[in-house]
Scaffold this active site. Structure first.
Site, PDB file in Angstrom:
ATOM      1  N   TYR A  51       0.837  -1.208   0.000  1.00 13.11           N
ATOM      2  CA  TYR A  51       0.000   0.000   0.000  1.00 13.11           C
ATOM      3  C   TYR A  51       0.875   1.263   0.000  1.00 13.11           C
ATOM      4  CZ  TYR A  51      -4.062  -3.001   0.891  1.00 13.11           C
ATOM      5  OH  TYR A  51      -5.044  -3.959   0.802  1.00 13.11           O
ATOM      6  N   ASN A 150      -8.408 -13.328  -1.054  1.00  5.61           N
ATOM      7  CA  ASN A 150      -8.765 -13.625  -2.452  1.00  5.61           C
ATOM      8  C   ASN A 150      -8.530 -15.085  -2.822  1.00  5.61           C
ATOM      9  OD1 ASN A 150      -9.396 -10.809  -3.118  1.00  5.61           O
ATOM     10  ND2 ASN A 150      -7.193 -10.466  -2.898  1.00  5.61           N
TER      11      ASN A 150
HETATM   12  N1  LIG Z   1      -7.281  -7.996  -0.172  1.00  8.09           N
HETATM   13  C1  LIG Z   1      -7.379  -7.234  -1.241  1.00  8.09           C
HETATM   14  O1  LIG Z   1      -7.083  -7.643  -2.374  1.00  8.09           O
HETATM   15  C2  LIG Z   1      -7.847  -5.812  -1.069  1.00  8.09           C
HETATM   16  C3  LIG Z   1      -8.108  -5.024  -2.199  1.00  8.09           C
HETATM   17  C4  LIG Z   1      -8.549  -3.719  -2.004  1.00  8.09           C
HETATM   18  C5  LIG Z   1      -8.691  -3.203  -0.712  1.00  8.09           C
HETATM   19  N2  LIG Z   1      -8.398  -3.997   0.373  1.00  8.09           N
HETATM   20  C6  LIG Z   1      -8.558  -3.484   1.763  1.00  8.09           C
HETATM   21  O2  LIG Z   1      -9.847  -2.952   1.887  1.00  8.09           O
HETATM   22  C7  LIG Z   1      -9.778  -1.611   2.336  1.00  8.09           C
HETATM   23  C8  LIG Z   1     -10.937  -0.843   1.834  1.00  8.09           C
HETATM   24  O3  LIG Z   1     -10.921  -0.797   0.407  1.00  8.09           O
HETATM   25  P1  LIG Z   1     -11.414   0.498  -0.341  1.00  8.09           P
HETATM   26  O4  LIG Z   1     -10.583   1.662   0.082  1.00  8.09           O
HETATM   27  O5  LIG Z   1     -11.554   0.215  -1.773  1.00  8.09           O
HETATM   28  O6  LIG Z   1     -12.848   0.646   0.382  1.00  8.09           O
HETATM   29  P2  LIG Z   1     -14.083   1.618   0.294  1.00  8.09           P
HETATM   30  O7  LIG Z   1     -14.406   1.979   1.693  1.00  8.09           O
HETATM   31  O8  LIG Z   1     -15.091   0.909  -0.525  1.00  8.09           O
HETATM   32  O9  LIG Z   1     -13.611   2.891  -0.517  1.00  8.09           O
HETATM   33  C9  LIG Z   1     -13.051   4.019   0.083  1.00  8.09           C
HETATM   34  C10 LIG Z   1     -13.115   5.154  -0.902  1.00  8.09           C
HETATM   35  O10 LIG Z   1     -14.481   5.532  -1.066  1.00  8.09           O
HETATM   36  C11 LIG Z   1     -14.573   6.939  -0.895  1.00  8.09           C
HETATM   37  N3  LIG Z   1     -15.865   7.430  -0.430  1.00  8.09           N
HETATM   38  C12 LIG Z   1     -16.590   8.348  -1.110  1.00  8.09           C
HETATM   39  N4  LIG Z   1     -17.690   8.674  -0.435  1.00  8.09           N
HETATM   40  C13 LIG Z   1     -17.657   7.981   0.723  1.00  8.09           C
HETATM   41  C14 LIG Z   1     -18.543   7.927   1.843  1.00  8.09           C
HETATM   42  N5  LIG Z   1     -19.658   8.643   1.896  1.00  8.09           N
HETATM   43  N6  LIG Z   1     -18.218   7.122   2.846  1.00  8.09           N
HETATM   44  C15 LIG Z   1     -17.089   6.386   2.796  1.00  8.09           C
HETATM   45  N7  LIG Z   1     -16.206   6.400   1.764  1.00  8.09           N
HETATM   46  C16 LIG Z   1     -16.507   7.192   0.719  1.00  8.09           C
HETATM   47  C17 LIG Z   1     -13.474   7.241   0.094  1.00  8.09           C
HETATM   48  O11 LIG Z   1     -13.165   8.620  -0.016  1.00  8.09           O
HETATM   49  P3  LIG Z   1     -12.865   9.504   1.307  1.00  8.09           P
HETATM   50  O12 LIG Z   1     -11.483   9.159   1.713  1.00  8.09           O
HETATM   51  O13 LIG Z   1     -13.012  10.885   0.810  1.00  8.09           O
HETATM   52  O14 LIG Z   1     -13.882   9.132   2.334  1.00  8.09           O
HETATM   53  C18 LIG Z   1     -12.348   6.357  -0.420  1.00  8.09           C
HETATM   54  O15 LIG Z   1     -11.699   6.953  -1.532  1.00  8.09           O
HETATM   55  C19 LIG Z   1      -8.407  -1.121   1.882  1.00  8.09           C
HETATM   56  O16 LIG Z   1      -7.953  -0.024   2.645  1.00  8.09           O
HETATM   57  C20 LIG Z   1      -7.597  -2.348   2.116  1.00  8.09           C
HETATM   58  O17 LIG Z   1      -7.262  -2.418   3.496  1.00  8.09           O
HETATM   59  C21 LIG Z   1      -7.993  -5.282   0.199  1.00  8.09           C
END
Ligand SMILES: NC(=O)c1ccc[n+]([C@@H]2O[C@H](COP(=O)([O-])OP(=O)(O)OC[C@H]3O[C@@H](n4cnc5c(N)ncnc54)[C@H](OP(=O)(O)O)[C@@H]3O)[C@@H](O)[C@H]2O)c1
Length: 308
Positions: A51, A150
């Site tokens: 990350y 995954n």
């Molecule tokens: N194992 C894997 O292959 C894998 C892959 C991807 C992710 N992950 C893990 O999963 C975590 C979450 O993934 P993700 O970041 O894609 O998750 P997410 O919570 O679906 O997406 C977060 C994004 O959505 C935005 N967003 C826009 N409006 C929002 C609202 N009202 N409330 C909350 N968020 C909003 C956030 O922006 P703001 O910052 O402006 O709120 C941020 O850019 C990662 O940090 C990582 O730890 C794992």
């Protein structure tokens, strides 16, 4: 906040703080976000060596250096095995797993990892190498618990057969938009393509084997589209979420959290926000109880699904 007791001794908050998007924050901004999470009762933090190219872990480590008192309140998880090279590739070799964990612990300044996940399946995996790496890491106190990410059910079974430690987590993409593992079960015994099982009944397998599913990208439509929240391509879904948000006096994101938590698989939604406001809004979803009817309503509205 709701908590799950895993493996008889690990008490984890149901909501997980995902650190994939934190690398551009300042130390003080991240500190504020972490404090907000701890105040909400969130004790679980998800990292990966990749990350921000290591910057996310390093920044988190800066906050821990400022506040060593946070460490004992935290369950810190990191992931390894995705590597950059001529092309991207996956590496479950003993050497790489141990190297990656040492690097993560150093960047995070956290002493040890509570949990290590293998990030994506390496088809070239040698079981003995993974087993040796896990044993060494556990015996040296560098990692307490292990899991995967995954992976389909057969991959987990195959690997588990060779390990001394139980795999207790599988991190999978899951949201009302991306929920094939639910859909293929609902469409079992049908001819429609929704009955296609891409992952070896992974939902049922994890439930049977007491493997906690950690749901990632819970608010995302896709990498290209970004979040589905307020996204005009998902207008009907947003209208549906808004209806419940009004009923429970919370945000739409809280309803998404409540929808994931309503499933009896007891998943851990991982959020990826960088904003305290968004974090608090989502945490409010933990105290909302959707009915079975509400759950199916949101499921069908997400992308205009029909039940068989
Ligand atoms: N194992 C894997 O292959 C894998 C892959 C991807 C992710 N992950 C893990 O999963 C975590 C979450 O993934 P993700 O970041 O894609 O998750 P997410 O919570 O679906 O997406 C977060 C994004 O959505 C935005 N967003 C826009 N409006 C929002 C609202 N009202 N409330 C909350 N968020 C909003 C956030 O922006 P703001 O910052 O402006 O709120 C941020 O850019 C990662 O940090 C990582 O730890 C794992």
């Amino acid at each position: 906040m709701k908590y799950l007791k895993l493996n008889n001794d690990l008490e984890v908050s149901q909501l997980v703080f995902g650190c994939m998007r934190i690398s551009e924050m300042s130390v003080s901004e991240l500190d504020e976000l972490i404090q907000c999470a701890l105040e909400e009762g969130i004790n679980f933090f998800d990292h990966a060596d990749i990350y921000g190219g290591g910057k996310s872990e390093a920044l988190f480590g800066e906050v821990l250096k400022l506040h060593p008192e946070y460490r004992e309140k935290m369950i810190i998880q990191s992931k390894c095995a995705i590597r950059k090279g001529k092309v991207g590739y996956y590496d479950f070799s003993k050497e790489h797993i141990i190297y990656s964990v040492n690097q993560s612990i150093e960047r995070l300044q956290c002493g040890y990892l509570d949990v290590l996940l293998l990030h994506r399946p390496d088809t070239l995996m040698e079981f003995d190498e993974v087993a040796e790496a896990f044993n060494e890491l556990q015996q040296s106190g560098k990692v307490k618990y292990f899991g995967v990410s995954n992976m389909n059910s057969m991959q987990i079974q195959m690997l588990q057969k060779h390990l001394d430690q139980k795999l207790i987590f599988n991190q999978l993409q899951f949201s009302p938009i991306h929920c094939g593992m639910v859909t293929n079960g609902i469409f079992a015994n049908m001819r429609e393509e929704q009955s296609l099982d891409h992952d070896g009944s992974i939902l049922e397998y994890c439930r049977m084997e007491d493997i906690t599913i950690q749901a990632w990208s819970i608010m995302q439509a896709s990498w290209a589209e970004g979040t589905f929240l307020d996204n005009p391509n998902y207008a009907a879904f947003n209208d549906c979420l808004q209806e419940y948000a009004d009923q429970f006096n919370v945000s739409k994101s809280a309803i998404v959290i409540a929808w994931i938590l309503r499933h009896p698989a007891n998943m851990q939604p991982i959020f990826g926000t960088t904003k305290t406001r968004h974090l608090k809004e989502m945490a409010a979803g933990c105290s909302i109880e959707l009915s079975r009817e509400d759950w199916y309503h949101i499921y069908t509205k997400a992308i205009g699904r029909m039940l068989p």
